[in-house]
Design an enzyme around this catalytic site. Structure first.
Site, PDB file in Angstrom:
ATOM      1  N   TRP A 307       1.188  46.717  33.507  1.00  0.00           N
ATOM      2  CA  TRP A 307       0.576  47.195  32.452  1.00  0.00           C
ATOM      3  C   TRP A 307       0.657  48.909  32.428  1.00  0.00           C
ATOM      4  CZ3 TRP A 307      -3.725  50.623  32.137  1.00  0.00           C
ATOM      5  CH2 TRP A 307      -4.270  50.897  30.902  1.00  0.00           C
ATOM      6  N   HIS A 308       0.511  49.437  33.602  1.00  0.00           N
ATOM      7  CA  HIS A 308       0.712  50.710  33.651  1.00  0.00           C
ATOM      8  C   HIS A 308       1.887  51.264  33.461  1.00  0.00           C
ATOM      9  CE1 HIS A 308      -2.844  49.865  36.247  1.00  0.00           C
ATOM     10  NE2 HIS A 308      -3.338  51.016  35.903  1.00  0.00           N
ATOM     11  N   GLY A 309       3.156  50.618  33.302  1.00  0.00           N
ATOM     12  CA  GLY A 309       4.364  51.178  33.027  1.00  0.00           C
ATOM     13  C   GLY A 309       5.645  50.674  33.771  1.00  0.00           C
ATOM     14  N   PHE A 454      -0.436  56.031  30.131  1.00  0.00           N
ATOM     15  CA  PHE A 454      -0.618  54.856  29.990  1.00  0.00           C
ATOM     16  C   PHE A 454      -0.747  54.195  28.601  1.00  0.00           C
ATOM     17  CE2 PHE A 454      -1.896  55.144  34.611  1.00  0.00           C
ATOM     18  CZ  PHE A 454      -0.645  55.482  35.026  1.00  0.00           C
TER      19      PHE A 454
END
Lengths: 454, 80
Positions: A307-309, A454
């Protein structure tokens, strides 16, 4: 532009007075102010992706109504599928394919999770769709929370937008105090830690293991002060507008084990993932006993990482945390609240977490592994060599100024809920000291909030 | 099987899985009413009910339940 800057403060002050003095009488007017205010705020940072935000809001608004209307299960599934596909595709396209060379639509991970939970909750029958588009669009774009959360659930937020907000002195003054505490955590603690951690992580090859240990410790403090400071500001600002936003941090550094830590860290994301990823997975794997649970938790945390990248460092960070749960699952204590806490458990949990934030902070996996190799070397006894404009002692002192009050106030929503100090001059003196510290540290070099990317 | 008997049998499943013989279920009982009933024991309860009644629920079905009444309706639809 920085979130903690004078223009933002001015914008918000102006908005606050307009909201209560002009729009305060009428619900419709309050909402009509929030929406353009949120879009203006968004454009100020990054106007290019405003249409993406509006498009996603419009699509999900109509999908919500259509899902509620139909009795045909297949059609309903199709509509939910369209919404989920749109959200995930947008994340994939803008965040993970990286066609715009690092330019990611602001807040996309946060507002996409809002629209996703809206549709999934309608599908589950947990909420009814709103028929007021201004309210839905405001829910998606609500400016204190669009940049970095907290990720509010529709069932919590939309009913509040449907009711007229009444000025409540207690709520507004509490919001103000939480805002002040967030500002303190960001400017005094996080930004001064950042001066050290930036240099230490960039030059870890030439530094001592002692420096690297300091870097890992300060980065753990920094990311907490930064992100929870932002969350405090967002929650405080929402309180000033008469809205109660979901809690994002519950003093995670005082957690007794890793499950406890994740019940206290970035709560709005973990509870989102628990409801829409972990729980469905546990149901899906339900006949595999503890092995099924372990698989579900590792997939869940890998997803939290991603989810963060699009970086393997985040994936590994997530998987490592998933693995931390395995002993708890095998012992069957994952959901048990530990009754009697001990300092050893708190310190142990902190160290486990600190260990993983090295990967989180590193730009690449090889940098992370390089950092570890250097950290666990004989130079651990060589002492700290790094120097900055301020001394490491000042930074550690600032960290203590954050941690000690939070420990004393750990059963409260935030550290500045100090009503038990009956004498007003004492409370005023505390606020005054914080403001002086903020203005004093405000002249140092500042960095943007970590979670903005993010 | 009528719904009253399903409730009775389901009650026995809950007592066994949660290891608490004081549990008395009604159609309105939900996870908020029983301390041991959390997201993880929920899965064990589902598996226990599936084994006991010899059925298999759908994932979406499980996630839509709000209380024991919904669960009984699902069971009733499958065995009758």
């Amino acid at each position: 532009m920085l979130f903690t800057s004078w223009p933002v403060l001015l914008f918000f002050t102006g908005f606050f007075f307009l909201y209560w003095l002009v729009a305060g009488r009428d619900l419709r007017l309050q909402n009509l102010l929030i929406l353009p205010g949120s879009y203006l705020f968004y454009c100020w940072w990054e106007w290019r992706f405003l249409f993406l935000l509006i498009g996603a809001s419009a699509l999900n608004y109509y999908l919500g109504i259509a899902i509620d209307k139909t009795d045909n299960i297949k059609y309903r599934r199709l509509l939910v599928g369209v919404g989920v596909a749109q959200g995930l595709w947008m994340l994939f396209f803008y965040k993970y394919m990286n066609l715009h060379h690092g330019l990611i639509p602001l807040g996309i991970s946060f507002y996409t999770f809002r629209t996703l939970s809206y549709l999934l909750d309608i599908d589950k029958g947990k909420i009814r769709p709103t028929r007021d588009w201004v309210i839905f669009f405001s829910y998606v774009a609500f400016f204190p929370c669009i940049i970095s959360g907290p990720i509010d659930r529709p069932g919590m937020m939309i009913p509040q937008l449907e009711k007229k907000r009444v000025f409540d002195y207690g709520q507004v003054s509490d919001g103000m105090r939480q805002l002040l505490w967030g500002l303190f955590k960001k400017i005094v603690v996080a930004d001064s830690c950042a001066m050290f951690t930036t240099d230490i992580f960039n030059h870890y090859q030439v530094l001592n293991a002692s420096d690297l240990l300091l870097g890992a410790f300060l980065y753990t403090i920094q990311i907490y002060a930064d992100f929870s400071g932002y969350s405090d500001m967002a929650i405080g600002a929402s309180g000033l507008l008469g809205l109660k936003v979901t809690r994002n941090f519950n003093f995670p550094f005082f957690a007794q084990n890793i499950a406890d830590f994740w019940r206290r860290w970035h709560i709005s994301l973990t509870s989102w993932m628990t409801d829409y990823v972990f729980t469905p997975l546990t149901i899906y794997f339900r006949n595999f006993g503890k092995m099924g649970l372990i698989a579900a938790i590792i997939i869940n945390f890998a997803a939290i990482g991603i989810w963060h990248g699009p970086n393997w460092t985040y994936v590994l960070f997530g998987i490592l945390h998933g693995c931390y749960f395995i002993p708890l699952i095998l012992r069957g204590t994952m959901n048990k609240r530990t009754k009697k806490g001990t300092f050893i458990k708190i310190a142990g949990t902190f160290l486990l977490v600190m260990f993983t934030f090295i990967i989180f902070r590193a730009d690449t996996l090889s940098q992370a592994f390089g950092y570890y190799r250097k950290l666990f070397s004989i130079t651990i006894f060589s002492g700290i060599t790094i120097t900055e404009k301020i001394s490491a002692g000042v930074v550690l002192g600032a960290a203590l100024l954050m941690i000690v009050p939070e420990w004393l106030q750990r059963d409260k929503q935030h550290a500045l809920q100090i009503d038990r100090i009956r004498w007003f001059p004492v409370r005023a003196f505390i606020y005054f000291c914080l403001i002086v510290l903020i203005l004093g540290f405000g002249t140092l070099k500042h960095s943007d909030f970590i979670y903005i990317k993010f | 099987m009528d719904k009253a008997s399903i409730l009775q049998e389901l009650n026995a499943v809950f007592i066994e899985v949660l290891d608490n013989d004081k549990i008395v279920l009604t159609r309105e009982t939900s996870a908020a009413d029983i301390g041991e009933w959390d997201s993880l024991t929920h899965i064990q309860l589902v598996v226990g009910a599936e084994k006991h009644f010899g059925i298999r629920f759908l994932s979406r079905e499980i996630q839509r339940w709000k209380n024991i009444g919904d669960m009984i309706d699902s069971i009733s639809n499958k065995i009758n």
